[in-house]
Design a protein around this motif. Structure first.
Motif, short mmCIF file in Angstrom:
data_model
loop_
_atom_site.label_atom_id
_atom_site.label_comp_id
_atom_site.label_asym_id
_atom_site.label_seq_id
_atom_site.Cartn_x
_atom_site.Cartn_y
_atom_site.Cartn_z
N ILE A 182 0.85 -1.20 0.00
CA ILE A 182 0.00 0.00 0.00
C ILE A 182 0.88 1.25 0.00
CG2 ILE A 182 -1.71 1.33 1.32
CD1 ILE A 182 -2.89 -1.39 2.19
N GLY A 183 0.57 2.16 -0.92
CA GLY A 183 1.33 3.40 -1.05
C GLY A 183 2.44 3.32 -2.09
N HIS A 239 4.23 3.25 -5.61
CA HIS A 239 3.91 3.85 -6.91
C HIS A 239 3.88 2.74 -7.96
CE1 HIS A 239 4.46 8.09 -5.69
NE2 HIS A 239 5.23 7.53 -4.78
N LYS A 285 -0.93 5.05 -7.27
CA LYS A 285 -0.42 4.41 -6.05
C LYS A 285 -1.34 3.27 -5.65
CE LYS A 285 1.89 8.24 -3.74
NZ LYS A 285 1.94 9.02 -2.49
N ASP A 315 -3.71 1.32 -3.54
CA ASP A 315 -4.71 1.63 -2.53
C ASP A 315 -4.95 0.41 -1.64
OD1 ASP A 315 -6.81 3.48 -1.51
OD2 ASP A 315 -8.15 1.88 -2.21
N LYS A 316 -4.97 -0.77 -2.25
CA LYS A 316 -5.05 -2.03 -1.50
C LYS A 316 -4.59 -3.15 -2.42
CE LYS A 316 -10.03 -2.42 -2.24
NZ LYS A 316 -11.32 -2.58 -1.61
N GLN A 328 10.01 1.77 -3.49
CA GLN A 328 8.56 1.68 -3.30
C GLN A 328 7.84 1.86 -4.64
OE1 GLN A 328 7.22 4.13 0.03
NE2 GLN A 328 7.65 2.39 1.34
#
Length: 122
Positions: free
Chosen positions: A23-24, A26, A36, A38-39, A77
């Motif tokens: 989550i989060g 990119h 990004k 979201d889940k 990330q």
């Protein structure tokens, strides 16, 4: 073309490790930034990412089957997928309150994404 891709499972070569919170992160298409995470689902046989596209396509949520992921860079990330921004933009619509991600829902995405993989998806 990636024949025999299991859309609902991360590829062995993606760098995915079960239990990693994505989550989060990119999401990068082959031609640029998409949004990004979201889940996401880690459920065996039903792994996917839900991406918030932000202003790119009016804040729409899109579902990306885990089989579209080619690489995960934990340090950056970032998650890299093998689809273009247009491929993702034209994918089936996912409502903001979508909660039923059962077989019928996944079938819509399998029908959309299977031609990108030679029609051979598992």
């Amino acid at each position: 073309m990636n024949e025999g891709v299991n859309l609902w499972q991360f590829r062995d070569t993606s760098g995915h490790t079960a239990g990693t919170d994505l989550i989060g992160f990119h999401v990068e298409a082959v031609d640029g930034h998409v949004g990004k995470i979201d889940k996401h689902s880690e459920e065996v046989g039903s792994q996917y990412l839900v991406v918030d596209t932000g202003p790119w396509i009016f804040g729409r949520l899109v579902l990306l089957p885990a089989g579209t992921v080619i690489r995960i860079e934990i340090g950056e990330q970032k998650i890299y997928v093998d689809r273009t921004k247009d491929d993702i933009r034209n994918s089936p619509t996912m409502g903001a309150n979508e909660t039923d991600l059962g077989p019928d829902f996944r079938d819509r995405y399998a029908l959309y994404y299977s031609p990108f993989y030679g029609g051979r998806v598992m």
